[in-house]
Design a protein around this motif. Structure first.
Motif, PDB file in Angstrom:
ATOM      1  N   ALA A  12       0.844  -1.206   0.000  1.00 57.49           N
ATOM      2  CA  ALA A  12       0.000   0.000   0.000  1.00 57.49           C
ATOM      3  C   ALA A  12       0.871   1.244   0.000  1.00 57.49           C
ATOM      4  O   ALA A  12       0.590   2.225  -0.700  1.00 57.49           O
ATOM      5  N   GLN A  13       1.952   1.193   0.771  1.00 53.38           N
ATOM      6  CA  GLN A  13       2.886   2.331   0.814  1.00 53.38           C
ATOM      7  C   GLN A  13       3.530   2.541  -0.555  1.00 53.38           C
ATOM      8  O   GLN A  13       3.618   3.676  -1.043  1.00 53.38           O
ATOM      9  N   ALA A  14       3.930   1.454  -1.205  1.00 47.90           N
ATOM     10  CA  ALA A  14       4.532   1.548  -2.542  1.00 47.90           C
ATOM     11  C   ALA A  14       3.532   2.186  -3.517  1.00 47.90           C
ATOM     12  O   ALA A  14       3.893   3.056  -4.318  1.00 47.90           O
ATOM     13  N   ALA A  58     -10.831   0.818 -12.441  1.00 49.82           N
ATOM     14  CA  ALA A  58     -10.476   1.337 -11.119  1.00 49.82           C
ATOM     15  C   ALA A  58     -11.058   0.395 -10.073  1.00 49.82           C
ATOM     16  O   ALA A  58     -12.257   0.114 -10.072  1.00 49.82           O
ATOM     17  N   HIS A  59     -10.177  -0.098  -9.199  1.00 49.40           N
ATOM     18  CA  HIS A  59     -10.605  -1.023  -8.143  1.00 49.40           C
ATOM     19  C   HIS A  59     -10.744  -0.268  -6.837  1.00 49.40           C
ATOM     20  O   HIS A  59      -9.858   0.532  -6.482  1.00 49.40           O
ATOM     21  N   VAL A  60     -11.839  -0.490  -6.137  1.00 52.63           N
ATOM     22  CA  VAL A  60     -12.064   0.156  -4.845  1.00 52.63           C
ATOM     23  C   VAL A  60     -12.561  -0.882  -3.845  1.00 52.63           C
ATOM     24  O   VAL A  60     -12.986  -1.983  -4.224  1.00 52.63           O
ATOM     25  N   ALA A  61     -12.493  -0.508  -2.538  1.00 53.58           N
ATOM     26  CA  ALA A  61     -12.780  -1.468  -1.483  1.00 53.58           C
ATOM     27  C   ALA A  61     -14.263  -1.600  -1.159  1.00 53.58           C
ATOM     28  O   ALA A  61     -14.670  -2.544  -0.487  1.00 53.58           O
ATOM     29  N   SER A  62     -15.085  -0.649  -1.641  1.00 56.62           N
ATOM     30  CA  SER A  62     -16.501  -0.694  -1.275  1.00 56.62           C
ATOM     31  C   SER A  62     -17.356   0.003  -2.322  1.00 56.62           C
ATOM     32  O   SER A  62     -16.856   0.825  -3.095  1.00 56.62           O
ATOM     33  N   LEU A 125      -6.569  -2.400  -0.954  1.00 53.48           N
ATOM     34  CA  LEU A 125      -7.320  -1.206  -1.355  1.00 53.48           C
ATOM     35  C   LEU A 125      -7.667  -0.356  -0.135  1.00 53.48           C
ATOM     36  O   LEU A 125      -7.582   0.873  -0.174  1.00 53.48           O
ATOM     37  N   ALA A 126      -8.047  -1.025   0.951  1.00 54.71           N
ATOM     38  CA  ALA A 126      -8.380  -0.288   2.169  1.00 54.71           C
ATOM     39  C   ALA A 126      -7.143   0.419   2.704  1.00 54.71           C
ATOM     40  O   ALA A 126      -7.187   1.586   3.103  1.00 54.71           O
ATOM     41  N   ALA A 127      -6.008  -0.275   2.688  1.00 60.81           N
ATOM     42  CA  ALA A 127      -4.774   0.313   3.220  1.00 60.81           C
ATOM     43  C   ALA A 127      -4.266   1.446   2.332  1.00 60.81           C
ATOM     44  O   ALA A 127      -3.729   2.436   2.829  1.00 60.81           O
ATOM     45  N   ALA A 128      -4.438   1.295   1.008  1.00 57.12           N
ATOM     46  CA  ALA A 128      -3.968   2.343   0.096  1.00 57.12           C
ATOM     47  C   ALA A 128      -4.839   3.587   0.243  1.00 57.12           C
ATOM     48  O   ALA A 128      -4.376   4.708   0.060  1.00 57.12           O
TER      49      ALA A 128
END
Ligand code: TXA
Ligand code: MG
Length: 313
Positions: A12-14, A58-62, A125-128
């Motif tokens: 996620a940091q990367a 685009a991918h998202v968590a929710s 995705l949540a962490a990013a």
């Protein structure tokens, strides 16, 4: 080795730093980048090899995160409710303040969005904390990867991290359904069968998949064009033209794709600059020659399409 919480945090940091991360989804492995970072998105196209600016998912968590990026009418909402998280991508109009790079939409005013069902993908995705664009993590012309080993074999040196999430349970890409004006259309067969979609909608939907399309790949996208005329390979502007340069800004040029002549930067700027220049109301945009190597091939392809004679509306 399956990715640990620590691996996911590092990935996620990367992503937040603009690097590429390969990650598992339930369909296939994706080659991910921060969707809001033009340069990171440009690097995705470069990493695929034989690059073309096909629009990315685009991918998202929710679903709530999805609703910030796209306009969901009743049918889009019904499909999201029925199949997310899962192997379905929905093409909807971009919201006015959509933060996803225009390059990811390949200059279109629509966006494909998906909430994947894989736990590692959802955690990433949540962490990013931002949308992540991800085409299948295969070099152009090769089949889509369904294990981390496939990804390492072909893309290892082009990504910062490969997250291992085991074998993909679905193994084919997501089904792509468009919900733009004119009603739902099936753009790609995939993990959710057409019949299941039609059952939720209560009616049948036409297919405009590659195979069903008469004129081959890219045809769907050829309608993208600025209002202004485009004059390509222009060494300098003529009276009344705006000039889009490549390389240092000239006295006559107010815009450049890349001051340093960098093709990744040029790709990242391409659609945004065309939009910005178009918004000035100028009648013609003269565009400097762009070298035909690396991402230059994709840039020249899009410029040619944008310059092509317009079909009558
Ligand atoms: O299962 C999948 O969908 C995988 C995983 C990683 O999520 N991703 C994937 O991405 O297959 P890609 O880039 O290989 O395929 C994206 C598909 C293409 O057929 C593209 O044309 C379509 O989605 N697409 C994306 N945005 C679109 C848009 N705005 N309008 C029409 N089609 C779009
Ligand atoms: Mg693909």
């Amino acid at each position: 080795m399956t990715a640990t919480a620590q691996d996911i945090a590092a990935a996620a940091q990367a992503l937040r730093e603009g690097e590429l991360v390969a990650f598992p989804t339930e369909t296939v492995y994706g080659l991910g980048a921060d969707a809001t970072n033009d340069q990171a998105v440009a690097r995705v196209y470069a990493a695929k090899g034989r690059p073309a600016f096909n629009p990315l998912i685009a991918h998202v968590a929710s679903s709530d995160a999805a609703f910030e990026l796209g306009e969901f009418g009743p049918e889009a909402q019904a499909l999201a409710r029925a199949f997310w998280p899962g192997p379905l991508s929905l093409v909807v109009p971009r919201t006015a303040d959509c933060k996803v790079s225009l390059l990811a939409s390949a200059g279109l005013d629509s966006i494909a969005i998906r909430v994947p069902a894989h736990p590692t993908a959802l955690a990433l995705l949540a962490a990013a904390g931002r949308p992540v664009v991800a085409p299948s993590a295969n070099p152009s012309g090769r089949i889509s990867p369904t294990t981390a080993e496939h990804v390492r074999r072909h893309l290892r040196d082009r990504v910062a991290v490969v997250l291992d999430g085991g074998r993909c349970s679905v193994g084919v890409e997501s089904t792509v359904v468009s919900l733009l004006d004119g009603g739902p259309k099936l753009l790609r067969h995939g993990g959710v069968p057409r019949a299941a979609i039609e059952k939720v909608l209560g009616h049948s939907i036409p297919a405009e998949t590659h195979a069903a399309r008469p004129h081959g790949p890219g045809q769907l996208l050829s309608h993208y064009a600025p209002h202004a005329e485009l004059r390509l390979n222009a060494e300098a502007p003529r009276a009344g033209e705006a000039y889009l340069g490549f390389g240092p800004l000239h006295a006559h040029g107010s815009w450049t794709l890349s001051a340093s002549g960098d093709l990744v930067e040029a790709a990242a700027n391409l659609f945004r600059l065309l939009h910005d220049i178009d918004a000035t109301g100028v009648a013609c945009i003269a565009v400097a020659p762009v070298p035909h190597r690396g991402l230059g091939e994709a840039i020249n392809d899009r410029l040619l399409r944008a310059a092509a004679p317009r079909e009558p509306a």
